[in-house]
Design an enzyme around this catalytic site. Structure first.
Site, PDB file in Angstrom:
ATOM      1  N   GLU A 152      -6.274   3.748  -5.946  1.00 11.11           N
ATOM      2  CA  GLU A 152      -7.571   3.850  -5.273  1.00 11.11           C
ATOM      3  C   GLU A 152      -8.097   5.234  -5.607  1.00 11.11           C
ATOM      4  O   GLU A 152      -7.479   6.238  -5.223  1.00 11.11           O
ATOM      5  CB  GLU A 152      -7.428   3.681  -3.764  1.00 11.11           C
ATOM      6  CG  GLU A 152      -8.778   3.541  -3.095  1.00 11.11           C
ATOM      7  CD  GLU A 152      -8.894   4.204  -1.730  1.00 11.11           C
ATOM      8  OE1 GLU A 152      -9.846   3.885  -1.017  1.00 11.11           O
ATOM      9  OE2 GLU A 152      -8.064   5.067  -1.391  1.00 11.11           O
ATOM     10  N   ASP A 198       0.861  -1.179   0.000  1.00 16.55           N
ATOM     11  CA  ASP A 198       0.000   0.000   0.000  1.00 16.55           C
ATOM     12  C   ASP A 198       0.905   1.238   0.000  1.00 16.55           C
ATOM     13  O   ASP A 198       1.844   1.311   0.797  1.00 16.55           O
ATOM     14  CB  ASP A 198      -0.864  -0.006   1.264  1.00 16.55           C
ATOM     15  CG  ASP A 198      -2.275   0.445   1.003  1.00 16.55           C
ATOM     16  OD1 ASP A 198      -2.443   1.568   0.493  1.00 16.55           O
ATOM     17  OD2 ASP A 198      -3.211  -0.308   1.321  1.00 16.55           O
ATOM     18  N   ASP A 227      -3.137   4.638  -2.282  1.00 17.72           N
ATOM     19  CA  ASP A 227      -4.236   5.153  -1.465  1.00 17.72           C
ATOM     20  C   ASP A 227      -4.708   6.530  -1.958  1.00 17.72           C
ATOM     21  O   ASP A 227      -3.879   7.435  -2.141  1.00 17.72           O
ATOM     22  CB  ASP A 227      -3.712   5.279  -0.027  1.00 17.72           C
ATOM     23  CG  ASP A 227      -4.805   5.548   0.966  1.00 17.72           C
ATOM     24  OD1 ASP A 227      -5.698   4.715   1.082  1.00 17.72           O
ATOM     25  OD2 ASP A 227      -4.762   6.612   1.626  1.00 17.72           O
ATOM     26  N   HIS A 273     -11.132  -3.508   3.044  1.00 16.85           N
ATOM     27  CA  HIS A 273     -11.153  -3.157   4.463  1.00 16.85           C
ATOM     28  C   HIS A 273     -12.013  -1.928   4.747  1.00 16.85           C
ATOM     29  O   HIS A 273     -12.176  -1.558   5.903  1.00 16.85           O
ATOM     30  CB  HIS A 273      -9.717  -2.901   4.930  1.00 16.85           C
ATOM     31  CG  HIS A 273      -9.102  -1.766   4.178  1.00 16.85           C
ATOM     32  ND1 HIS A 273      -8.820  -1.842   2.829  1.00 16.85           N
ATOM     33  CD2 HIS A 273      -8.770  -0.513   4.560  1.00 16.85           C
ATOM     34  CE1 HIS A 273      -8.332  -0.678   2.430  1.00 16.85           C
ATOM     35  NE2 HIS A 273      -8.285   0.151   3.460  1.00 16.85           N
ATOM     36  N   ASP A 274     -12.533  -1.274   3.717  1.00 13.93           N
ATOM     37  CA  ASP A 274     -13.372  -0.083   3.901  1.00 13.93           C
ATOM     38  C   ASP A 274     -14.862  -0.357   3.663  1.00 13.93           C
ATOM     39  O   ASP A 274     -15.685   0.542   3.843  1.00 13.93           O
ATOM     40  CB  ASP A 274     -12.959   1.027   2.926  1.00 13.93           C
ATOM     41  CG  ASP A 274     -11.564   1.572   3.208  1.00 13.93           C
ATOM     42  OD1 ASP A 274     -11.128   1.524   4.370  1.00 13.93           O
ATOM     43  OD2 ASP A 274     -10.928   2.042   2.253  1.00 13.93           O
TER      44      ASP A 274
HETATM   45  C1  NOJ Z   1      -8.465   4.856   1.829  1.00  9.69           C
HETATM   46  C2  NOJ Z   1      -8.118   3.688   2.700  1.00  9.69           C
HETATM   47  O1  NOJ Z   1      -8.522   2.503   2.072  1.00  9.69           O
HETATM   48  C3  NOJ Z   1      -8.811   3.928   4.019  1.00  9.69           C
HETATM   49  O2  NOJ Z   1      -8.790   2.801   4.853  1.00  9.69           O
HETATM   50  C4  NOJ Z   1      -8.184   5.129   4.665  1.00  9.69           C
HETATM   51  O3  NOJ Z   1      -8.891   5.446   5.828  1.00  9.69           O
HETATM   52  C5  NOJ Z   1      -8.201   6.342   3.738  1.00  9.69           C
HETATM   53  N1  NOJ Z   1      -7.865   6.026   2.385  1.00  9.69           N
HETATM   54  C6  NOJ Z   1      -7.242   7.377   4.213  1.00  9.69           C
HETATM   55  O4  NOJ Z   1      -5.918   6.946   4.025  1.00  9.69           O
END
Ligand code: NOJ
Length: 555
Positions: free
Chosen positions: A254, A98, A199, A328-329
């Site tokens: 992302e 990441d 990210d 994970h989100d």
């Molecule tokens: C996206 C990540 O997947 C998430 O878990 C994170 O809180 C935010 N970006 C900030 O880095």
């Protein structure tokens, strides 16, 4: 035709904190990943994406990095990392890291310097502004509730943080910042890692002047002025030229709020930016205008069909899709759009959702536990939650936006990121075999029936269904290369499509119904060899609840 390896790969996402703890501190670690490499190998995935493992105060579980070149002590040491990389490579499994460079932790050495004074050499590494008329520099809210600005004592100026106040946005306009980022990327690539998941990478270029955003809720929206900003493609091309193009690695951005047109730009190979991006539109179909992701709206099938089909068609031959339901989100997909009310429905809908996604064009991502059909977790108390986003939203929605405790808890049960972060369910034993200590986040009690040990050798399990999906992708190039046509577009509960390539047709038929469907319209689609069926037998005019099938025939 040369096909890059990442177009044929299936990626398994490991959230290290929740994967496996080998030293009893309740937090997963790198040795825990090594211990379970066999699981990933058996599944057939050939790339692991690791969520951040760098030193971090863990305000946002590692997405607030204080040292990009050191391993988080709770996870282990650099020697553990080298061992993991080596053990994975020995099995033919690549490792993707990441890369979190929209922001650093406020405890990063650069920020500790930056905040000291206006003339500090690191001042310009971050985005500092004076207040406006005794107020904040603009009206932006942060993604985790509250304003996006924080004042510091030292100079009386504010710094920008699009996420928590401990996640400080870097100033990408500063060439020294970009050089630092390229350098740390080379550090990991020279060690032998196989790429990066980047990210919120489309947040790095902000609009000049940082104008106010349209107000929604308590604050202005930063998205129009800091997502896909004016210099984003310039930065991506520079990063590619400086770093990525010198290695045989993969890159996935992302990119919240991307349109298909943006995605074409990011991942068109001629433009030399990224290999693919994570789109968010399909994850936003159950959001609403008032409460955003904390909505109670169900995810409507017609909108899902329209969305995924549009992405399949628009990127075909031009760019490349990433395919995901979970990470994970996001809440667990089987609880979100499948049916987790009974074990039979859960298993059937988990298999169907996997099939629907894995037979599409793109690179599929499996989030740990998805291959077991793991479900959402309904913690009884807000104190059981650990996720900063959930905790901040709870406070804001109940204290400032008028939602009752009960209402907000129901929304949290649906959408909290902790739904995905409960420990991996390895066994039916104590703490699901995740730890011998006290887990940092509660284990889902349904590990008594949903666990890896029970599934790995069971041919009818969700695990073995996913395994077959991966095997099919390896065996049939049509899954990688074929085009896409939606079938039965108006059917209210069937999602069917076909893929065509050379002289072959691959047909995928998926039911979103809890009931048996008597559906003569599917009979003409059931042609050729049945490659996969989620039930023991397939009937030309009937679909079992949540059934999924894949046929292959000559054109
Ligand atoms: C996206 C990540 O997947 C998430 O878990 C994170 O809180 C935010 N970006 C900030 O880095």
């Amino acid at each position: 035709m040369h096909t890059p390896w990442w177009k044929k790969s299936v990626i398994y996402q490991v959230y290290p904190r929740s994967f496996c703890d080998t030293n009893g501190d309740g937090v997963g670690d790198l040795q825990g990943i090594i211990r379970h490499l066999d699981h990933i190998e058996k599944l057939g995935a050939d790339v692991i994406w690791l969520n951040p493992i760098y030193t971090s105060p863990n305000d946002d579980n590692g997405y607030d990095i204080s040292d990009y070149r050191a391993i988080m002590p709770e996870f282990g040491t650099m020697a553990d990392f080298d061992m993991l990389l080596n053990e994975a490579h020995k099995r033919g499994i690549r490792i993707v890291m990441d890369l979190v460079v929209n922001h650093t932790s406020d405890e990063h050495a650069w920020f500790i310097e930056s905040r000291k004074s206006k003339d500090n050499p690191y001042r310009d590494y971050y985005i500092w502004r004076e207040g406006k008329d005794g107020n904040l520099p603009n009206n932006w809210g942060s993604a985790f509730a509250g304003p996006a600005w924080e004042k510091t004592e030292e100079t009386g100026e504010y710094y920008l943080h699009l996420f928590s106040r401990k996640q400080v946005d870097l100033n990408w306009e500063n060439p020294a910042v970009r050089a630092e980022v390229y350098d740390l990327m080379r550090f990991w690539l020279d060690k032998g890692v196989d790429g990066f998941r980047m990210d919120v990478i489309n947040y790095i270029s902000k609009a000049p002047g940082l104008p106010d955003g349209p107000v929604n809720g308590l604050y202005g929206d930063f998205v129009p002025h800091s997502v896909n900003g004016p210099r984003i493609h310039e930065y991506m091309q520079e990063m590619n030229r400086e770093v990525l193009s010198h290695y045989d690695v993969m890159s996935v951005g992302e990119t919240p709020s991307v349109s298909v047109e943006d995605a074409q730009d990011f991942s068109d190979p001629e433009r030399h930016e990224l290999n693919m991006v994570f789109q968010f539109e399909h994850m936003g179909l159950d959001e609403d205008e008032v409460y955003g992701k904390w909505s109670t709206r169900p995810l409507p099938l017609p909108a899902l069909k329209e969305n995924l089909s549009r992405w399949q068609t628009a990127l075909h031959g031009k760019a490349w899709n990433s395919l995901y339901w979970n990470n994970h989100d996001q809440p667990r997909i089987v609880s979100r759009i499948g049916n987790d009310a009974t074990d039979a429905m859960r298993i059937a809908s988990a298999k169907m959702l996997g099939t629907l996604l894995h037979m599409m064009q793109g690179t599929p991502y499996i989030y740990q536990g998805e291959e077991l059909g793991m479900t959402n977790m309904h913690f009884p108390s807000i104190d059981d939650y650990r996720d900063i986003d959930t905790l901040n939203a709870y406070r804001e929605m109940t204290a400032q936006r008028g939602l009752s405790h009960e209402d907000m808890m129901a929304r949290i049960h649906r959408h909290s990121r902790d739904n995905a972060r409960t420990p991996m369910q390895w066994t039916d034993g104590v703490n699901a075999g995740f730890t011998t200590g006290t887990p940092w986040l509660g284990v889902n009690p349904n590990h008594a029936s949903i666990n890896a040990a029970a599934q790995v050798d069971d041919p009818g399990s969700v695990f073995n269904h996913y395994r077959q999906l991966i095997r099919l992708r390896k065996e049939h190039d049509i899954i990688t290369h074929g085009d896409y046509t939606l079938l039965l577009p108006d059917h209210p509960s069937i999602f069917a499509y076909e893929r065509r390539w050379q002289d072959q047709v691959l047909t995928v038929i998926c039911s979103f119904s809890n009931d048996v469907l008597h559906e003569p319209a599917i009979a003409p689609l059931c042609k050729g060899k049945l490659l996969l069926c989620s039930y023991p037998a397939a009937d030309d005019c009937r679909l079992q609840p949540w059934e999924a099938r894949v046929y292959l025939c000559a054109n």
